[in-house]
Scaffold this active site. Structure first.
Site, PDB file in Angstrom:
ATOM      1  N   HIS A 264      64.007  56.919 -11.343  1.00 32.17           N
ATOM      2  CA  HIS A 264      64.200  56.626 -12.765  1.00 32.17           C
ATOM      3  C   HIS A 264      63.390  55.401 -13.135  1.00 32.17           C
ATOM      4  CE1 HIS A 264      66.202  55.970 -16.611  1.00 32.17           C
ATOM      5  NE2 HIS A 264      66.598  57.223 -16.508  1.00 32.17           N
ATOM      6  N   ASP A 318      70.001  64.191 -13.723  1.00 30.88           N
ATOM      7  CA  ASP A 318      69.679  65.606 -13.566  1.00 30.88           C
ATOM      8  C   ASP A 318      70.014  66.162 -12.185  1.00 30.88           C
ATOM      9  OD1 ASP A 318      68.725  66.079 -16.149  1.00 30.88           O
ATOM     10  OD2 ASP A 318      66.772  65.210 -15.683  1.00 30.88           O
TER      11      ASP A 318
HETATM   12  C1  SDX Z   1      65.642  61.914 -17.232  1.00 35.21           C
HETATM   13  O1  SDX Z   1      64.069  57.686 -19.245  1.00 35.21           O
HETATM   14  C2  SDX Z   1      65.296  58.147 -19.280  1.00 35.21           C
HETATM   15  O2  SDX Z   1      66.240  57.482 -19.593  1.00 35.21           O
HETATM   16  C3  SDX Z   1      65.411  59.638 -18.904  1.00 35.21           C
HETATM   17  C4  SDX Z   1      66.814  60.213 -18.700  1.00 35.21           C
HETATM   18  C5  SDX Z   1      67.593  60.299 -20.023  1.00 35.21           C
HETATM   19  O3  SDX Z   1      68.827  60.306 -19.979  1.00 35.21           O
HETATM   20  O4  SDX Z   1      66.953  60.446 -21.077  1.00 35.21           O
HETATM   21  O5  SDX Z   1      67.566  59.436 -17.774  1.00 35.21           O
HETATM   22  C6  SDX Z   1      66.750  61.682 -18.194  1.00 35.21           C
HETATM   23  O6  SDX Z   1      64.554  62.226 -17.657  1.00 35.21           O
HETATM   24  C7  SDX Z   1      65.912  61.727 -15.753  1.00 35.21           C
HETATM   25  C8  SDX Z   1      64.637  61.874 -14.854  1.00 35.21           C
HETATM   26  C9  SDX Z   1      64.423  63.355 -14.498  1.00 35.21           C
HETATM   27  N1  SDX Z   1      63.196  63.538 -13.787  1.00 35.21           N
HETATM   28  C10 SDX Z   1      63.142  63.830 -12.461  1.00 35.21           C
HETATM   29  O7  SDX Z   1      64.158  63.888 -11.758  1.00 35.21           O
HETATM   30  C11 SDX Z   1      61.769  64.089 -11.904  1.00 35.21           C
HETATM   31  C12 SDX Z   1      61.554  63.318 -10.614  1.00 35.21           C
HETATM   32  N2  SDX Z   1      61.493  61.899 -10.909  1.00 35.21           N
HETATM   33  C13 SDX Z   1      60.291  61.336 -11.247  1.00 35.21           C
HETATM   34  O8  SDX Z   1      59.120  62.012 -11.403  1.00 35.21           O
HETATM   35  C14 SDX Z   1      60.274  59.872 -11.667  1.00 35.21           C
HETATM   36  O9  SDX Z   1      61.156  59.153 -10.873  1.00 35.21           O
HETATM   37  C15 SDX Z   1      60.545  59.607 -13.171  1.00 35.21           C
HETATM   38  C16 SDX Z   1      59.662  60.482 -14.061  1.00 35.21           C
HETATM   39  C17 SDX Z   1      61.986  59.864 -13.491  1.00 35.21           C
HETATM   40  C18 SDX Z   1      60.201  58.125 -13.461  1.00 35.21           C
HETATM   41  O10 SDX Z   1      58.837  57.953 -13.369  1.00 35.21           O
HETATM   42  P1  SDX Z   1      58.133  56.508 -13.293  1.00 35.21           P
HETATM   43  O11 SDX Z   1      59.019  55.446 -13.747  1.00 35.21           O
HETATM   44  O12 SDX Z   1      56.817  56.662 -13.998  1.00 35.21           O
HETATM   45  O13 SDX Z   1      57.912  56.293 -11.749  1.00 35.21           O
HETATM   46  P2  SDX Z   1      56.655  56.757 -10.903  1.00 35.21           P
HETATM   47  O14 SDX Z   1      56.484  58.244 -11.031  1.00 35.21           O
HETATM   48  O15 SDX Z   1      55.486  55.907 -11.274  1.00 35.21           O
HETATM   49  O16 SDX Z   1      57.133  56.426  -9.439  1.00 35.21           O
HETATM   50  C19 SDX Z   1      57.176  55.072  -8.933  1.00 35.21           C
HETATM   51  C20 SDX Z   1      57.171  55.152  -7.422  1.00 35.21           C
HETATM   52  C21 SDX Z   1      56.001  56.007  -6.896  1.00 35.21           C
HETATM   53  O17 SDX Z   1      55.740  55.542  -5.574  1.00 35.21           O
HETATM   54  P3  SDX Z   1      54.426  54.631  -5.297  1.00 35.21           P
HETATM   55  O18 SDX Z   1      53.247  55.433  -5.766  1.00 35.21           O
HETATM   56  O19 SDX Z   1      54.624  53.391  -6.133  1.00 35.21           O
HETATM   57  O20 SDX Z   1      54.475  54.396  -3.842  1.00 35.21           O
HETATM   58  O21 SDX Z   1      58.363  55.829  -6.968  1.00 35.21           O
HETATM   59  C22 SDX Z   1      58.015  57.071  -6.351  1.00 35.21           C
HETATM   60  C23 SDX Z   1      56.584  57.382  -6.808  1.00 35.21           C
HETATM   61  O22 SDX Z   1      55.919  58.198  -5.906  1.00 35.21           O
HETATM   62  N3  SDX Z   1      58.947  58.086  -6.892  1.00 35.21           N
HETATM   63  C24 SDX Z   1      59.346  59.174  -6.234  1.00 35.21           C
HETATM   64  C25 SDX Z   1      60.226  59.834  -7.105  1.00 35.21           C
HETATM   65  N4  SDX Z   1      60.306  59.159  -8.255  1.00 35.21           N
HETATM   66  C26 SDX Z   1      59.530  58.083  -8.113  1.00 35.21           C
HETATM   67  N5  SDX Z   1      59.056  59.633  -5.016  1.00 35.21           N
HETATM   68  C27 SDX Z   1      59.641  60.798  -4.654  1.00 35.21           C
HETATM   69  N6  SDX Z   1      60.479  61.501  -5.459  1.00 35.21           N
HETATM   70  C28 SDX Z   1      60.786  61.036  -6.671  1.00 35.21           C
HETATM   71  N7  SDX Z   1      61.612  61.705  -7.461  1.00 35.21           N
END
Ligand code: SDX
Length: 381
Positions: A264, A318
């Site tokens: 998140h 989720d």
């Molecule tokens: C919702 O914003 C809100 O409030 C949203 C929400 C709401 O109520 O409205 O809470 C609802 O949208 C929940 C999120 C649902 N999405 C997912 O579950 C999809 C999987 N999660 C992600 O893709 C991600 O964590 C996000 C999209 C939720 C957040 O993205 P960010 O903040 O842009 O983070 P990022 O993708 O840049 O990741 C930062 C680091 C990375 O590692 P490094 O490159 O720095 O080494 O964290 C890692 C990412 O690779 N990472 C993950 C991960 N999420 C982040 N690694 C593996 N699996 C994951 N799910």
């Protein structure tokens, strides 16, 4: 001329305030979510979704009379016009329900086109119509894609029970209805997430509220946002068994792929909504034999925490919601539309807040292209 930038460019606008708001607050380090200052756990234990929607939109809890009046207005507006039903009948039955919802929400603007954003009565009517009709449209598409006529709203039933009734034509048992109402409360609002930001940008042009909601629905649908709840179930199916969890996680991490339902932008600990949803799943599973998907989910949470916990990657809202909806007999492609049914409350609260202090959103960019480039005639390219 050179342009001066006052702040550094942040991809995804991370950490950049887009507005001032008194609607909700997230403390991402402590795992706290408040709606108008009230902890989410208080609201799910003691309140209802419509009471929460009122709180979010009008800024305070309704008294008994106000809540009754609000419920009555919503009940009165639950039906949708036959022309909307006729339009929906033309949608392909293979289409995703989120696309059907986005189209139907936008279509409301054709029927209620008056735009009077400075008239409180107009705002109230728009809020009521949208909250009332969105669940009916989701349920109607679900029936029509199966070749059935939509099931009319049941005036004897409250908001949550009525939606479950419109899906099946059976009055749900009180436990299912209560759990569903809690799910709606949990998803109702979450500060400036992508779909809410989309709603605010659309609202800032002073367009009609139906366009605001339609743009937010489209934004919620993506797998990085609300669409993740459906993807979680796909992932649990793909994993198939508890013993496959570790290799699945290791492979995803090695291939730099995201694990759905985790991570998140704001939470660096477990999302408090995921904790409540997990409790609901346990409540639903306690009288039945162990559920394979739930077992896989528990193991997944454990393994991901071990591998990625240090990076602040924990279950988000989720992760467990789909397990609850599945147990309630809801098809997986309705999980995200159900998120929308609930989040409409937050979108409307931000719409109302935005138009009260409006300035059109018009950020800038860091231009990375050329200047004074030559137009090359077609025959010379
Ligand atoms: C919702 O914003 C809100 O409030 C949203 C929400 C709401 O109520 O409205 O809470 C609802 O949208 C929940 C999120 C649902 N999405 C997912 O579950 C999809 C999987 N999660 C992600 O893709 C991600 O964590 C996000 C999209 C939720 C957040 O993205 P960010 O903040 O842009 O983070 P990022 O993708 O840049 O990741 C930062 C680091 C990375 O590692 P490094 O490159 O720095 O080494 O964290 C890692 C990412 O690779 N990472 C993950 C991960 N999420 C982040 N690694 C593996 N699996 C994951 N799910």
């Amino acid at each position: 001329m050179t342009t001066t930038f006052f702040c550094e460019y942040k991809p995804g606008l991370e950490g950049i305030p887009a507005t001032k708001s008194s609607i909700s607050h997230v403390d991402g380090n402590r795992g706290i979510l408040e709606y108008r200052g009230i902890r989410i756990e208080e609201l799910t234990a003691k309140g209802s979704f419509l009471e929460t929607a009122y709180l979010l939109i009008w800024g305070r809890l309704p008294n008994q009379e106000e809540l009754k009046g609000f419920q009555k207005e919503i009940l009165y507006h639950r039906r949708i016009k036959y022309r909307i039903r006729d339009m929906m009948k033309c949608f392909p039955e293979t289409g995703h329900p989120m696309d059907a919802l986005q189209t139907s929400a936008a279509a409301l603007g054709l029927f209620y086109s008056r735009r009077a954003l400075d008239d409180p009565a107009y705002i109230r009517k728009a809020v009521v119509r949208i909250l009332a009709k969105i669940p009916t449209m989701v349920a109607a598409f679900n029936q029509m894609r199966k070749g059935n006529d939509p099931i009319q709203p049941n005036d004897e039933l409250d908001y949550a029970s009525n939606f479950l009734y419109m899906l099946t034509e059976r009055v749900p048992d009180p436990l299912a209805a209560r759990i569903f109402d809690v799910c709606l409360t949990l998803h109702a609002e979450h500060t400036i997430n992508a779909s809410t930001f989309s709603a605010m940008v659309t609202a800032s042009t002073l367009t009609d509220p139906y366009a605001v909601i339609a743009s937010a629905v489209g934004t919620l649908a993506g797998p990085l946002h609300g669409g993740a709840n459906e993807e979680v179930l796909v992932m649990l199916e793909e994993i198939g068994a508890v013993e496959n969890v570790r290799s699945y996680v290791e492979e995803r991490i090695a291939n730099k792929q995201k694990i759905m339902g985790f991570g998140h932008r704001v939470y660096k600990v477990k999302d408090p909504r995921a904790t409540t949803l997990q409790e609901l799943a346990e409540e639903l599973f306690k009288d039945t034999e162990s559920d394979r998907y739930y077992e896989i989910a528990l193991e997944l949470e454990k393994v991901v925490e071990g591998e990625l916990g240090a990076k602040g990657i924990y279950p988000n809202v989720d992760f467990y919601s789909g397990l609850v909806y599945r147990k309630l007999g809801i098809p997986s492609d309705l999980f995200t539309p159900i998120f929308a049914i609930s989040r409409v409350a937050g979108w409307l609260a931000h719409w109302k807040e935005q138009i009260g202090v409006n300035r059109i959103f018009r950020p800038t960019q860091v231009y990375t292209g050329e200047h004074n480039a030559l137009y090359v005639p077609m025959e010379e390219r």
